[in-house]
Design an enzyme around this catalytic site. Structure first.
Site, PDB file in Angstrom:
ATOM      1  N   ARG A  10       0.818  -1.178  -0.102  1.00 32.60           N
ATOM      2  CA  ARG A  10      -0.067   0.056   0.041  1.00 32.60           C
ATOM      3  C   ARG A  10       0.802   1.252   0.010  1.00 32.60           C
ATOM      4  O   ARG A  10       2.061   1.401   0.311  1.00 32.60           O
ATOM      5  CB  ARG A  10      -0.872   0.016   1.206  1.00 32.60           C
ATOM      6  N   VAL A 122       3.941   1.561   2.791  1.00 25.86           N
ATOM      7  CA  VAL A 122       2.442   1.185   3.040  1.00 25.86           C
ATOM      8  C   VAL A 122       1.842  -0.060   2.098  1.00 25.86           C
ATOM      9  O   VAL A 122       0.812  -0.612   2.212  1.00 25.86           O
ATOM     10  CB  VAL A 122       1.419   2.293   3.225  1.00 25.86           C
ATOM     11  N   SER A 123       2.669  -0.205   0.965  1.00 30.49           N
ATOM     12  CA  SER A 123       2.073  -1.275   0.260  1.00 30.49           C
ATOM     13  C   SER A 123       3.552  -1.783  -0.843  1.00 30.49           C
ATOM     14  O   SER A 123       4.607  -1.174  -0.889  1.00 30.49           O
ATOM     15  CB  SER A 123       1.225  -0.738  -0.881  1.00 30.49           C
ATOM     16  N   SER A 124       3.386  -3.197  -0.937  1.00 29.85           N
ATOM     17  CA  SER A 124       4.441  -3.668  -1.624  1.00 29.85           C
ATOM     18  C   SER A 124       3.962  -4.923  -2.388  1.00 29.85           C
ATOM     19  O   SER A 124       2.803  -5.411  -2.365  1.00 29.85           O
ATOM     20  CB  SER A 124       5.445  -4.150  -0.636  1.00 29.85           C
TER      21      SER A 124
END
Length: 358
Positions: A10, A122-124
């Site tokens: 994210r 926050v995202s990956s």
């Protein structure tokens, strides 16, 4: 969505709109475009060969899914650490050397940071070999309905769609920017699962019941709401501490299972149950054990229930137990982790279930 924080991705980044649909370079010559497609196709095929050689794509159905779904469509850019900040590598960069670095990175067996917010991940996009292991451990059957918690780039959802069919896949993420982006990525390849913006801790009751729940973000405990959205006998596979718990659901009030041997590091869940229990190791813990990943797993699992020194003494007394000796029980009255036997003598509460009774 192992390795540093893969997993469920994210974010938002200054100057980054989050619009993830790949954009064609309109000024490029057709021959150049064809050459780029060939390079991407070759890199994708090489990745599938490498994952197969590593033994993580033994199931022909999952091997076919990985061969059919190119990762680069879901990772049009990613961030790498550069000095005290981050560098964005982009598939449409006008610099050929930077495009080549992007392509190499996309098809490495590594997690990729796809979204940052105020410098925080926050995202990956998860490590492909870990994704393959988790999909195999999910043990899906034809006709199974799957709920994915943590949409991220949409890559994992695409693999599920290829294996099961769009109508059987639901994927949830808290961030509308993420779900919009993932929906565009999926549509670019013709996949149209239910992509839902919402708190994954609450599941998606409108699409229930589910036969499998796959979680790609680290949890402090299992949200009780999920059990009520599962069919009896359903399987939940979720990151907890630095491991993967595989739970078998008996009914809306009970699930139990053991950890897999596989280490797993994911971006934490954001939402109703995002608070994780735990302490940092205190004084008196030898440095080599503070860095020992098996001990770190136990420390994360028992954090808040055992002092780090108590955890160390027990870990040593029990022969430095591996993840497979630990398990989790989720019941109407609470949930707890355990070593060897859910009835004790070694059990630890996982904290109050804020979703019980909802």
């Amino acid at each position: 969505m192992g390795a540093p924080a893969p997993h469920s991705g994210r974010t938002g980044h200054t100057g980054d709109t989050g619009h993830a649909r790949p954009r064609a370079r309109r000024t490029a010559h057709p021959v150049e475009e064809e050459g780029a497609r060939d390079l991407r196709g070759a890199a994708h095929a090489a990745q599938v060969r490498e994952l197969t050689a590593a033994g993580v794509l033994d199931d022909p159905a999952w091997r076919a899914a990985f061969a059919a779904v190119p990762r680069h469509v879901f990772v049009p850019w990613f961030f790498t650490v550069r000095g005290a900040g981050h560098e964005r590598l982009w598939g449409e960069d006008p610099d050929p050397a930077r495009r080549a670095r992007w392509l190499r990175g996309v098809y490495q067996d590594a997690p990729l940071a796809t979204r940052l917010r105020d410098g925080e991940l926050v995202s990956s996009s998860s490590q492909p070999s870990l994704m393959a292991k988790m999909l195999a451990a999910l043990d899906v059957r034809d006709g199974d309905r799957v709920l994915e918690i943590g949409t991220g780039s949409g890559y994992n959802a695409a693999l599920l769609c290829h294996r099961l069919g769009d109508h059987l896949v639901t994927t949830v993420d808290l961030d509308e920017e993420i779900t919009e982006s993932a929906r565009a990525h999926l549509a670019a390849l013709g996949y149209r699962p239910a992509v839902v913006t919402g708190d994954g801790a609450r599941g998606c009751p409108a699409r229930a019941p589910y036969d499998r729940i796959l979680v790609t973000c680290t949890l402090p405990r299992i949200p009780h709401a999920w059990l009520g959205q599962c069919r009896p006998g359903a399987r939940i596979l979720a990151p907890l501490s630095t491991g993967l718990i595989a739970l078998r659901v008996r009914d809306a009030d009970f699930a139990e299972g053991r950890f897999l041997h596989t280490p797993a590091y994911f971006v934490p869940l954001r939402g109703a149950v995002a608070r994780a229990p735990g302490e940092t190791p205190g004084q008196g813990i030898p440095y080599e054990l503070v860095e020992n990943e098996r001990f770190q797993f136990m420390l994360g699992l028992t954090g808040g229930a055992l002092h780090p020194r108590e955890a160390l003494d027990l870990w040593r007394a029990e022969g430095r137990p591996a993840r497979e000796r630990f398990g989790v029980t989720v019941a109407a009255g609470g949930q707890w982790a355990w070593l060897d036997d859910p009835q004790g003598p070694y059990v630890w509460p996982l904290g109050e279930d804020e979703d019980a009774g909802r």
